[in-house]
Design an enzyme around this catalytic site. Structure first.
Site, PDB file in Angstrom:
ATOM      1  N   ASP A 114     111.569  44.885  32.260  1.00  0.00           N
ATOM      2  CA  ASP A 114     110.329  44.124  32.405  1.00  0.00           C
ATOM      3  C   ASP A 114     110.674  42.657  32.205  1.00  0.00           C
ATOM      4  OD1 ASP A 114     107.562  43.316  32.453  1.00  0.00           O
ATOM      5  OD2 ASP A 114     107.040  45.306  31.693  1.00  0.00           O
TER       6      ASP A 114
ATOM      7  N   CYS B 172      86.674  32.726  44.925  1.00  0.00           N
ATOM      8  CA  CYS B 172      86.586  34.063  44.330  1.00  0.00           C
ATOM      9  C   CYS B 172      87.183  33.962  42.928  1.00  0.00           C
ATOM     10  CB  CYS B 172      87.289  35.101  45.194  1.00  0.00           C
ATOM     11  SG  CYS B 172      89.047  34.814  45.394  1.00  0.00           S
TER      12      CYS B 172
ATOM     13  N   ASP C  75     103.600  49.005  39.087  1.00  0.00           N
ATOM     14  CA  ASP C  75     102.246  48.935  39.613  1.00  0.00           C
ATOM     15  C   ASP C  75     102.224  48.363  41.025  1.00  0.00           C
ATOM     16  OD1 ASP C  75     103.067  46.414  39.108  1.00  0.00           O
ATOM     17  OD2 ASP C  75     101.334  45.814  37.912  1.00  0.00           O
ATOM     18  N   ASN C  76     103.353  48.422  41.725  1.00  0.00           N
ATOM     19  CA  ASN C  76     103.324  47.864  43.080  1.00  0.00           C
ATOM     20  C   ASN C  76     104.235  48.665  43.999  1.00  0.00           C
ATOM     21  OD1 ASN C  76     106.067  46.339  43.474  1.00  0.00           O
ATOM     22  ND2 ASN C  76     105.386  45.872  41.390  1.00  0.00           N
TER      23      ASN C  76
ATOM     24  N   CYS D  45      95.609  47.308  40.138  1.00  0.00           N
ATOM     25  CA  CYS D  45      94.734  47.376  38.968  1.00  0.00           C
ATOM     26  C   CYS D  45      94.172  46.002  38.617  1.00  0.00           C
ATOM     27  CB  CYS D  45      95.485  47.958  37.775  1.00  0.00           C
ATOM     28  SG  CYS D  45      95.837  49.711  37.965  1.00  0.00           S
TER      29      CYS D  45
ATOM     30  N   GLY E  44     101.023  49.472  31.146  1.00  0.00           N
ATOM     31  CA  GLY E  44     100.091  50.548  30.827  1.00  0.00           C
ATOM     32  C   GLY E  44     100.769  51.897  30.695  1.00  0.00           C
TER      33      GLY E  44
ATOM     34  N   LYS F 283     107.283  40.997  26.872  1.00  0.00           N
ATOM     35  CA  LYS F 283     106.902  42.389  26.622  1.00  0.00           C
ATOM     36  C   LYS F 283     108.084  43.191  26.089  1.00  0.00           C
ATOM     37  CE  LYS F 283     103.031  42.837  29.764  1.00  0.00           C
ATOM     38  NZ  LYS F 283     102.470  43.479  30.966  1.00  0.00           N
TER      39      LYS F 283
ATOM     40  N   LEU G   4      95.898  44.030  26.676  1.00  0.00           N
ATOM     41  CA  LEU G   4      95.753  44.793  25.427  1.00  0.00           C
ATOM     42  C   LEU G   4      94.720  45.907  25.515  1.00  0.00           C
ATOM     43  CD1 LEU G   4      96.039  41.845  22.877  1.00  0.00           C
ATOM     44  CD2 LEU G   4      97.839  43.351  23.711  1.00  0.00           C
ATOM     45  N   GLN G   5      93.884  45.888  26.549  1.00  0.00           N
ATOM     46  CA  GLN G   5      92.881  46.935  26.745  1.00  0.00           C
ATOM     47  C   GLN G   5      93.545  48.283  27.033  1.00  0.00           C
ATOM     48  OE1 GLN G   5      92.887  47.629  30.219  1.00  0.00           O
ATOM     49  NE2 GLN G   5      90.861  48.362  30.853  1.00  0.00           N
ATOM     50  N   ARG G   6      94.811  48.285  27.436  1.00  0.00           N
ATOM     51  CA  ARG G   6      95.500  49.536  27.765  1.00  0.00           C
ATOM     52  C   ARG G   6      96.966  49.578  27.364  1.00  0.00           C
ATOM     53  NH1 ARG G   6      94.989  45.987  31.326  1.00  0.00           N
ATOM     54  NH2 ARG G   6      96.687  45.405  32.708  1.00  0.00           N
TER      55      ARG G   6
END
Ligand SMILES: [Zn+2]
Length: 397
Positions: free
Chosen positions: A72, A355, A140-141, A198, A51, A96, A81-83
């Site tokens: 990466d 869940c 992101d971590n 996220c 992102g 990626k 793909l939303q971001r």
């Protein structure tokens, strides 16, 4: 500022094509030919091409940063793909790094792109970061964030930080020589599980665009040596309120890595330090996942088909039930409300908890066992595994 002493842009030439390409920079006195040569001489490492890495990669390529490293090892998935706008629908399933590199070279073929298709670890971080002037943290971590911070402090490199969650973002520049580092701000990681990722809590698609673009701006300013950077300031952005706030940051003299008497002089085991894995996918990380009784989706399906009497408990949130649901579920109680609804769950019956992917349900199984439930099991892989192995008509999310 930071970069001025480090680079010798005089030696860098700009071709006629490059002069035409960068004309909107060249006509600004703050950039000009000298600044554009600095950008071309600049070497920037992006940790992550997700992102934050998407706008970072594209804008830094477009700006003419001469050498950009990308770290990466993930592949592109639909839910990226939303971001993650550096990747496209045609790239689903590709590494990626491949799609990011292709897009960046399409934007600007006059730059060099180095790719590192590995997880960043304590063993390789110093070697990977070493050749670059500026390190940009798009991870992101927490383990990787502390790793990037400590490696930057040890190498004396600025660390352009950004983080995002749901509607809120943060950015700063940690440059330990002049200002604080990430550890000055957060000496200890949060307890495992307290701050959702996220993948767990969601993120507004345009949010990384805002924060990543701010990181790109700071990176360009550092390379040019102009303006007032975010060193010593933490930017707090709230997209819902559309507010930008700044918090003054001070260097902590007792900081274990950048303080007066550092105790941390080499990289450590960051997964152990943070108590969570560094390289989580969309799966929930649960501390207790491996320690509670579990049952596979096929076995649950067989029990339903046999007509066995048991409680099938869905502990996701109501907006998740709207996306997909197992029709045989007998109870829907979000994880956070489980203790208020114990009266609805009979200790004498078998209970199977699920869940999205098995993390939250493992925590609920653990909680129920602490409250005297002995016949309770976690459905491994959650509704995602159910959709893949039992009922492909269900969407996954
Ligand atoms: Zn520090």
């Amino acid at each position: 500022m930071i970069m001025k002493e480090r680079i010798a842009p005089e030696a860098i030439e700009l071709s006629h094509e490059e002069i035409k390409r960068y004309s909107r920079h060249l006509i600004m006195p703050e950039v000009g030919m000298e600044g554009q040569r600095r950008l071309k001489a600049g070497k920037v490492l992006l940790v992550g091409t997700g992102g934050l890495g998407s706008p970072l990669g594209m804008y830094l390529a477009a700006a003419g940063v001469g050498r950009i490293g990308l770290v990466d090892y993930d592949t592109v998935s639909e839910s990226n793909l939303q971001r993650q706008i550096i990747h496209g629908t045609k790239d689903i399933g590709r590494p990626k790094l491949e799609s990011a590199r292709e897009r960046m070279l399409d934007i600007n073929p006059y730059i060099q792109i180095d790719t590192y298709e590995v997880p960043l670890t304590s063993d390789n971080a110093l070697d990977i970061l070493e050749p670059y002037d500026v390190i940009v943290d798009g991870t992101d971590n927490f383990p990787t964030r502390y790793l990037v911070n400590d490696a930057c402090v040890l190498l004396g490199k600025p660390n352009v930080y950004g983080s995002i969650f749901r509607f809120e973002g943060q950015a700063s520049v940690f440059a330990a020589e002049e200002g604080p580092c990430y550890r000055c701000l957060f000496p200890e990681p949060p307890p495992p599980g307290l701050v959702p990722s996220c993948a767990e809590g969601g993120v507004l698609g345009v949010l990384p665009g805002t924060i990543g673009t701010i990181q790109a701006t700071e990176t360009v300013k550092l390379l040019l040596g102009i303006g007032e950077s975010l060193v010593g300031r933490l930017l707090l952005y709230d997209a819902l309120a559309m507010s930008f706030d700044f918090v003054k940051l001070r260097k902590n003299p007792a900081c274990p890595v950048c303080g007066e008497q550092p105790t941390l002089t080499e990289l450590i085991d960051y997964e152990q330090f943070c108590g969570v894995p560094a390289h989580d996918t969309s799966e929930f990380a649960s501390e207790v996942a491996g320690t509670v009784p579990q049952i596979g989706v096929q076995e649950v399906k067989e029990r339903i088909d046999r007509g066995d009497e048991f409680i099938l408990l869905d502990v996701r949130e109501p907006h998740e039930w709207e996306i997909a649901d197992i029709s045989a579920a007998t109870h829907h109680i979000p994880k956070g409300q489980i203790l208020e609804h114990l009266g609805e769950l009979d200790t004498a019956r078998d209970i199977v908890v699920y869940c999205k992917s098995g993390g939250r349900s493992a925590d609920v199984v653990h909680t129920l066992r602490e409250h005297g439930y002995t016949r309770v099991k976690n459905m491994v892989g959650g509704i995602t595994a159910w959709a893949k192995q039992v009922d492909p008509s269900l969407p996954t999310y």
